[in-house]
Design a protein around this motif. Structure first.
Motif, mmCIF file in Angstrom:
data_model
loop_
_atom_site.group_PDB
_atom_site.id
_atom_site.type_symbol
_atom_site.label_atom_id
_atom_site.label_comp_id
_atom_site.label_asym_id
_atom_site.label_seq_id
_atom_site.Cartn_x
_atom_site.Cartn_y
_atom_site.Cartn_z
ATOM 1 N N TYR A 161 0.862 -1.185 0.000
ATOM 2 C CA TYR A 161 0.000 0.000 0.000
ATOM 3 C C TYR A 161 0.897 1.233 0.000
ATOM 4 N N VAL A 162 0.589 2.181 -0.897
ATOM 5 C CA VAL A 162 1.400 3.381 -1.059
ATOM 6 C C VAL A 162 0.515 4.614 -0.868
ATOM 7 N N TYR A 163 0.960 5.525 -0.021
ATOM 8 C CA TYR A 163 0.219 6.771 0.213
ATOM 9 C C TYR A 163 1.106 7.963 -0.102
ATOM 10 N N ASP A 164 0.585 8.880 -0.926
ATOM 11 C CA ASP A 164 1.323 10.081 -1.309
ATOM 12 C C ASP A 164 1.159 11.155 -0.228
ATOM 13 N N VAL A 165 2.164 11.304 0.606
ATOM 14 C CA VAL A 165 2.133 12.332 1.646
ATOM 15 C C VAL A 165 2.408 13.708 1.043
ATOM 16 N N ILE A 166 3.305 13.744 0.078
ATOM 17 C CA ILE A 166 3.651 14.974 -0.638
ATOM 18 C C ILE A 166 3.429 14.725 -2.114
ATOM 19 N N SER A 167 2.630 15.570 -2.777
ATOM 20 C CA SER A 167 2.391 15.380 -4.204
ATOM 21 C C SER A 167 1.890 16.681 -4.815
ATOM 22 N N ASP A 168 1.956 16.736 -6.133
ATOM 23 C CA ASP A 168 1.442 17.873 -6.885
ATOM 24 C C ASP A 168 0.287 17.411 -7.755
ATOM 25 N N ASP A 169 -0.712 18.269 -7.926
ATOM 26 C CA ASP A 169 -1.893 17.932 -8.697
ATOM 27 C C ASP A 169 -1.796 18.433 -10.129
ATOM 28 N N VAL A 170 -2.418 17.671 -11.035
ATOM 29 C CA VAL A 170 -2.632 18.114 -12.409
ATOM 30 C C VAL A 170 -4.065 18.625 -12.508
ATOM 31 N N THR A 171 -4.252 19.798 -13.106
ATOM 32 C CA THR A 171 -5.593 20.375 -13.242
ATOM 33 C C THR A 171 -5.910 20.627 -14.709
ATOM 34 N N THR A 172 -7.161 20.946 -14.983
ATOM 35 C CA THR A 172 -7.600 21.336 -16.322
ATOM 36 C C THR A 172 -8.247 22.711 -16.225
ATOM 37 N N VAL A 173 -8.457 23.367 -17.370
ATOM 38 C CA VAL A 173 -9.001 24.722 -17.365
ATOM 39 C C VAL A 173 -10.502 24.737 -17.103
ATOM 40 N N ALA A 174 -11.154 23.587 -17.221
ATOM 41 C CA ALA A 174 -12.602 23.509 -17.004
ATOM 42 C C ALA A 174 -12.945 22.139 -16.436
ATOM 43 N N PRO A 175 -14.068 22.016 -15.716
ATOM 44 C CA PRO A 175 -14.493 20.711 -15.200
ATOM 45 C C PRO A 175 -14.736 19.734 -16.355
ATOM 46 N N PRO A 176 -14.648 18.424 -16.065
ATOM 47 C CA PRO A 176 -14.295 17.829 -14.780
ATOM 48 C C PRO A 176 -12.785 17.858 -14.532
ATOM 49 N N GLN A 177 -12.402 17.733 -13.273
ATOM 50 C CA GLN A 177 -11.002 17.726 -12.891
ATOM 51 C C GLN A 177 -10.508 16.292 -12.667
ATOM 52 N N PRO A 178 -9.219 16.035 -12.892
ATOM 53 C CA PRO A 178 -8.666 14.712 -12.559
ATOM 54 C C PRO A 178 -8.801 14.422 -11.071
ATOM 55 N N ASP A 179 -8.876 13.147 -10.721
ATOM 56 C CA ASP A 179 -9.010 12.780 -9.309
ATOM 57 C C ASP A 179 -7.759 13.054 -8.498
ATOM 58 N N ASN A 180 -6.575 12.985 -9.130
ATOM 59 C CA ASN A 180 -5.315 13.183 -8.400
ATOM 60 C C ASN A 180 -5.277 12.349 -7.122
ATOM 61 N N ASP A 181 -5.506 11.053 -7.286
ATOM 62 C CA ASP A 181 -5.544 10.135 -6.146
ATOM 63 C C ASP A 181 -4.268 10.218 -5.313
ATOM 64 N N ASP A 182 -4.422 9.974 -4.028
ATOM 65 C CA ASP A 182 -3.295 10.015 -3.104
ATOM 66 C C ASP A 182 -2.744 8.640 -2.762
ATOM 67 N N ASP A 183 -3.368 7.556 -3.226
ATOM 68 C CA ASP A 183 -2.883 6.237 -2.815
ATOM 69 C C ASP A 183 -3.126 5.200 -3.896
ATOM 70 N N GLU A 184 -2.438 4.080 -3.716
ATOM 71 C CA GLU A 184 -2.518 2.964 -4.643
ATOM 72 C C GLU A 184 -2.100 1.693 -3.922
ATOM 73 N N VAL A 185 -2.355 0.556 -4.561
ATOM 74 C CA VAL A 185 -1.864 -0.739 -4.092
ATOM 75 C C VAL A 185 -1.089 -1.382 -5.236
ATOM 76 N N ARG A 186 0.120 -1.848 -4.932
ATOM 77 C CA ARG A 186 0.944 -2.538 -5.914
ATOM 78 C C ARG A 186 0.935 -4.035 -5.608
#
Length: 336
Positions: free
Chosen positions: A270-295
């Motif tokens: 299990y991996v959790y992003d404690v520090i991360s940067d988000d990718v955005t778009t100029v209009a909705p919808p926005q990316p989820d920019n998830d903070d965690d994953e499982v490998r």
């Protein structure tokens, strides 16, 4: 699983549009792929070192009959410490893909590495490695791409705590040459930039044998800071320099089964992003920019009849929204 709003560490500087520069828009997504790939380079060899150190301290499978460390008989344990030097090499391949339309891309990374280490005692091993990787990214959101060629190098070390636990640590530096493209109307714009990354990791590992079944766990922290230079592309559009950080906590476990020449294993992290940067778009919808994953992980350690050992490994990343990644690798080690 997703971050509803930007975290305090998140940047609003990575914006994906139809005319964005590729790395300027999705650098945080590419950094996730880079960090996974760096860990693949060292993980297999660190597993080898942990097994060697466990054997040297008497922590090994019930039916252990020698062969893993140098092909010698188990009764000649002193030879484990007599063969203090090892050289190793690995080759790895991984893919990452986002199918969120506004930031969609597919990235493929191929790389190889070589390393050398020295066992100062059954408690301490020091080493260093150098690697090369090539990442090809196709970004459908801007009709573009990026081709990143990276050289990395750094030292690593393992320290035995007792017969069950050890600590590993590594630091390193990468330098990259990046060629970007994007499509504006019917014109393909090109531009080049350089990048630099400083990275580190540290982990506490434990392993316990139940007859020939090994149960292991790891609690780790990894961090990387990537700076990509400013550049001006062939349409005279200037793109600013970017700086992205990624800090992750990992908690995982594996189950292994020892035989005389092979040791298959499976596991999950299990991996959790404690520090991360988000990718955005100029209009909705926005990316989820998830903070965690499982490998999900699996592999096979191979013990030779002499000083050679090696292995194969595979991993698959799940639980990030609109995103998936996987990787495979092979390694070989010679102890002398």
């Amino acid at each position: 699983m997703s971050s509803a709003s930007a975290s305090p560490q998140a940047s609003t500087g990575f914006v994906a549009t139809a005319t964005s520069g590729t790395t300027n828009a999705i650098a945080p997504e590419l950094q996730l792929q880079e960090q996974r790939f760096r860990q693949m380079i060292l993980d297999a060899h660190l597993l080898t070192l942990m097994l060697l150190q466990n054997i040297a301290t008497g922590n090994h499978p019930t039916d252990y009959s020698g062969g893993f460390e140098t092909g010698i008989a188990a009764g000649e344990q002193s030879a484990v410490l007599g063969d203090n030097m090892s050289v190793w090499s690995s080759i790895n391949y991984s893919e990452a893909e986002s199918d969120f339309a506004a930031t969609a891309f597919k990235s493929e990374t191929t790389g190889g590495s070589v390393g050398i280490d020295y066992m100062l005692s059954k408690f301490v091993t020091l080493g260093a490695y150098v690697s090369y990787s090539d990442t090809d990214t196709n970004s459908t959101f801007n009709g573009g791409s990026s081709d990143t060629q990276t050289f990395s190098f750094g030292p690593y070390a393992t320290f035995v705590v007792d017969d069950m636990f050890n600590v590993d640590a590594s630091i390193g530096y990468s330098t990259s040459d990046i060629d970007n493209t994007r499509t504006v109307g019917a014109v393909v714009a090109t531009g080049s930039q350089n990048g630099d990354t400083v990275f580190m990791s540290i982990g506490l590992n434990g392993m316990k044998w139940y007859d020939n079944i090994g149960v292991s766990g790891r609690l780790g922290w990894s961090y990387s800071d990537t700076d990509n230079d400013a550049y001006t592309d062939s349409l005279a559009t200037a793109f600013a320099a970017t700086d992205s950080q990624l800090g992750q906590i990992q908690l995982g476990g594996q189950v292994s089964y020892y035989t005389e020449n092979f040791m298959p294993y499976i596991g999950a992290t299990y991996v959790y992003d404690v520090i991360s940067d988000d990718v955005t778009t100029v209009a909705p919808p926005q990316p989820d920019n998830d903070d965690d994953e499982v490998r999900l992980e699996g592999g096979l350690s191979i013990f030779g009849t002499g000083a050679f050992s090696g292995g194969l490994s595979a991993n698959y990343t799940v639980l990030r929204e609109d995103y998936e990644a996987w990787g495979v690798g092979g390694n070989v080690s010679l102890r002398f």
